[in-house]
Scaffold this active site. Structure first.
Site, PDB file in Angstrom:
ATOM      1  N   ASP A 486      -4.615 -11.605  -6.205  1.00  0.00           N
ATOM      2  CA  ASP A 486      -3.170 -11.870  -6.142  1.00  0.00           C
ATOM      3  C   ASP A 486      -2.896 -13.345  -5.832  1.00  0.00           C
ATOM      4  O   ASP A 486      -3.793 -14.075  -5.370  1.00  0.00           O
ATOM      5  CB  ASP A 486      -2.557 -10.964  -5.056  1.00  0.00           C
ATOM      6  CG  ASP A 486      -1.107 -10.615  -5.323  1.00  0.00           C
ATOM      7  OD1 ASP A 486      -0.474 -11.283  -6.157  1.00  0.00           O
ATOM      8  OD2 ASP A 486      -0.590  -9.672  -4.671  1.00  0.00           O
ATOM      9  N   ASP A 556       5.892  -6.708 -10.856  1.00  0.00           N
ATOM     10  CA  ASP A 556       6.177  -5.886  -9.671  1.00  0.00           C
ATOM     11  C   ASP A 556       7.317  -4.918  -9.957  1.00  0.00           C
ATOM     12  O   ASP A 556       7.571  -4.008  -9.172  1.00  0.00           O
ATOM     13  CB  ASP A 556       6.570  -6.780  -8.489  1.00  0.00           C
ATOM     14  CG  ASP A 556       5.356  -7.235  -7.697  1.00  0.00           C
ATOM     15  OD1 ASP A 556       4.244  -6.768  -7.990  1.00  0.00           O
ATOM     16  OD2 ASP A 556       5.525  -8.067  -6.784  1.00  0.00           O
TER      17      ASP A 556
END
Ligand code: DGJ
Length: 747
Positions: A486, A556
């Site tokens: 990430d 997301d």
């Protein structure tokens, strides 16, 4: 025309001044001008190879333009399509490169020196790149140019991958002179097209709204997409297209461009006063300089260009094959990707060993193949304000350690994956206590902060070595099969103590080289670990990351209706096997929208499928449905991940979306029909399939009729609104989706 013994796609004229690069369907032609500079002649649909193209090569002079020199009055560089343009000798369009010599001058004159040919594209050493490991599917032409006055040598590399209509470009700058040179701009690709009748199609957005499609006609002046976030970013993706005005998914000319790079980029299109179009693709020259000492060289990232005369679907499909064959790690490029259950949206930071194992066990019963423990397992990370950099188990919350969890999950017969954010550091961390100097900041200034975190200085070799050891020991301890990499904030306060003051502008490029070094070392040392990249969702969805991490978390935003646009936009420049897509809870936690489990799964099937859902809390019927979904995806996984993808109806144009995948042998196809808004008393909706075999006979699940491929593709299938008495009873109320599963009838 000379055709080298092995070289079939690169043709060189007998006088060695004309170069014609051919792919299956395209031609790319340029030549050496009388003054030894390069003139671009053509890029487009394949044309016959000739000794010269007199008309295309002709050029004029005009009033108020500037001649090259008094003795070369016939050459005005602004009147010529240039191959790799300089600035300051009469071409006033934006240049492809700029070099400053020791006197401070930025004038350079690159003159043709010669060429070399070879087969088998080699990988670049410090940058992710395309490759041809077998050595027989690509050919490389290198043109050498030189500025004799300052000893600057520039090599233009063209690699042709004929089967996918792709030409890969990059440039090497070498200082063969006695003094330092400074590189101020070094684009990877320039393309001067002879007209401006194009639409510029690009994919821009934001966090939770990545890769929305924008299509605008070219107009005089400069249009560009770029990033100054030290990351390719969700704001503008480096992939873009130039299409003819009437180009559609199925027909018309379109050019696609991309950059194999994850840092700052600038892709620009300039229409000049004579309606020619200049395309430049490469590293962003803002915040970039590179000191080129004598005998030193600099190599740019690779840029990809691809051409289709059959519309945008064909372009996307040839790119998808190209990435699979020549960009993505071959170990994973064609391997079925596992079905994931990710802990994030179920438990965020609230982890306990029992909760994690209960979720995993439940996932295993439903058929999940890979359990991913997301953020929160390390340091003392109970929220997003601590512990980044401390990549060791949080024993207070996971007292038996991460290896115990890994063992239990392996015993369940599943693979195990973990979340890392390797490039970051929290102030509240042991790493910061020991190495505050590893954090990027500018002396005597307070650093800016994002998500309570800061970025590690990847130009510092010690940082990379520390992370390699820290991540390695977790991989070994847990026998890890997957890493989610990430990256949740962009860099500010750019400065590094590793570079002299005069070299600070190299920071951005050196940062991303450091990231690539760590990825290279980890993927080499642990070849069986599958990497998935992520940057608050799809914020670093680029070919540089894809070289190491074959798949990326697309967004997301897991609301399936929002995802239609995000995945649709992404699919123009990237394949479905690169797009991670998960089913999450309803109402969706970000949008509040309610959608059925069917619709959530149907959209997620068109990617690398998984769940981001508390499967322990499902009702029995829902659990049964999830089981069926997993079973269904396993059955058709190859088609979804590696079949040909067709965009039939677009969420950017219609209130219905139709997507279709077709297996490479055309025996199986799945079509998704989703409605975005409901209409009262609607008429029929007609869906025409793509990519089937005209003569094959097919069935559609749930319909007792046989269809020929040509019938499905030309006459189509009527989607009959809910309540109809006969025919396939398919309703199209809001947010409802239907899957039409088409199978060949084999006698
Ligand atoms: C952002 C990612 O996109 C999410 O999926 C999740 O991994 C969080 N970071 C964790 O902090």
């Amino acid at each position: 025309m000379k055709v080298g013994e092995e070289i079939m796609s690169i043709h060189i004229s007998n006088d060695e001044r004309l170069f014609h690069i051919e792919t299956k369907n395209s031609s790319y032609v340029f030549r050496v001008l009388e003054n030894q500079q390069l003139q671009h002649l053509y890029y487009g649909k394949r044309i016959h190879v000739k000794e010269n193209y007199g008309n295309l090569a002709s050029y004029q002079t005009r009033g108020f333009e500037v001649a090259y020199t008094a003795t070369e009055e016939q050459i005005q560089l602004s009147m010529i399509q240039n191959e790799y343009a300089s600035y300051g000798k009469g071409d006033f369009r934006h240049p492809a490169y700029q070099v400053q010599d020791a006197t401070g001058s930025r004038i350079t004159e690159l003159k043709y020196q010669g060429y070399t040919l070879s087969t088998g594209k080699k990988r670049l050493e410090i940058l992710p790149s395309t490759f041809d490991d077998e050595g027989d599917r690509s050919e490389v032409l290198t043109i050498t140019l030189k500025d004799d006055l300052i000893g600057l040598v520039v090599k233009l590399n063209y690699t042709v991958f004929p089967d996918q209509n792709v030409i890969v470009r990059n440039v090497e700058f070498i200082n063969e002179g006695p003094s330092d040179l400074k590189l101020l701009k070094a684009m990877s690709l320039q393309l001067d097209l002879s007209d401006d009748e194009f639409d510029f199609i690009h994919f821009s957005g934001a966090w939770l709204r990545e890769r929305q499609l924008y299509r605008t006609a070219l107009r005089p002046g400069l249009q560009s997409i770029d990033s100054l976030r030290y990351s390719s970013s969700p704001q503008n993706n480096p992939f873009f297209m130039l299409s003819r005005k009437n180009t559609t998914e199925e027909s018309g000319e379109v050019y696609g461009f991309n950059l194999v790079y994850s840092g700052n980029f600038q892709n620009s299109i300039e229409v000049d006063h004579f309606s020619t179009t200049r395309v430049l693709v490469g590293m962003n020259p803002v915040e970039f300089e590179y000191l080129l000492e004598p005998k030193k060289s600099f190599i740019t990232p690779e840029a990809i260009m691809s051409y289709s005369a059959q519309g945008m679907n064909a372009l996307s499909q040839q790119l998808a094959i190209f990435y699979r064959e020549h960009l993505v790690n071959p170990r994973f490029a064609k391997r079925p990707r596992p079905i994931v259950l990710n802990s994030w949206e179920t438990m965020y930071f609230n982890l306990t060993t029992d909760k994690v194992l209960e979720l995993a066990r439940c996932g295993q019963r439903l058929g999940v193949e890979l359990f991913v423990l997301d953020d929160g397992w390390f340091g003392h990370r109970e929220g997003d304000n601590s512990s980044l950099g401390d990549w060791t188990t949080d024993y207070r919350r996971l007292p038996k350690g991460i290896s115990y969890i890994a063992d239990e999950i392996h015993k369940m017969g599943m693979q195990f994956g973990l979340w890392f954010e390797p490039e970051m550091i929290s102030i509240d961390s042991e790493l910061y206590c020991t190495h505050p100097e590893w954090m990027i900041s500018t002396p005597h200034r307070k650093p800016s902060v994002g998500r309570h975190q800061y970025v590690l200085d990847f130009t510092n070799q010690e940082v990379i070595d520390y992370l390699f050891e820290a991540i390695s020991s977790i991989i070994q301890e847990t026998k890890l099969e997957y890493i989610k990499w990430d990256y949740n904030r962009h860099i500010t306060d750019a400065f590094t103590a590793t570079l002299l003051p005069t070299k600070q502008m190299e920071f951005g490029h050196r940062y991303i080289l450091g990231v690539y070094q760590l990825l290279e070392r980890l993927t080499k040392a642990y070849p069986e670990v599958l990497f998935e990249s992520c940057s608050s969702g799809g914020g670093r969805f680029d070919l540089g990351m894809m070289y190491y991490a074959p798949q990326a978390w697309t967004s997301d935003d897991t609301d399936p209706i929002e995802r239609l646009k995000i995945q649709h936009g992404t699919s123009y420049g990237y394949s479905l096997s690169m797009m991670s897509a998960h089913v999450s809870a309803s109402p969706n936690e970000q949008s509040g929208r309610r959608t059925s489990l069917d619709t959530r799964a149907a959209v997620a099937y068109f990617g690398v499928f998984g769940y981001e859902l508390d499967v322990t809390a499902l009702e029995a019927v829902e659990a049964e449905k999830v089981k069926e979904q997993i079973h269904f995806y396993k059955k058709y996984r190859e088609v979804f991940q590696y079949g040909n993808f067709y965009r039939i109806r677009s969420p950017f144009e219609d209130d219905v979306v139709d997507w279709q995948v077709v297996s490479s042998d055309k025996s199986t196809s799945i079509l998704l029909h989703t409605s975005l808004i409901s209409h009262l008393n609607p008429g029929y909706s007609l869906v025409k399939f793509c990519g089937l075999d005209e003569d094959k006979r097919y069935t559609i699940a749930g319909m007792d009729e046989e269809f020929f491929g040509d019938e499905l593709m030309n006459a189509g299938i009527k989607i009959i609104p809910e309540g109809a008495e006969n025919g396939p009873v398919i309703s199209t109320p809001e947010y409802q989706s239907h899957l039409l599963i088409v199978e060949e009838i084999k006698d």
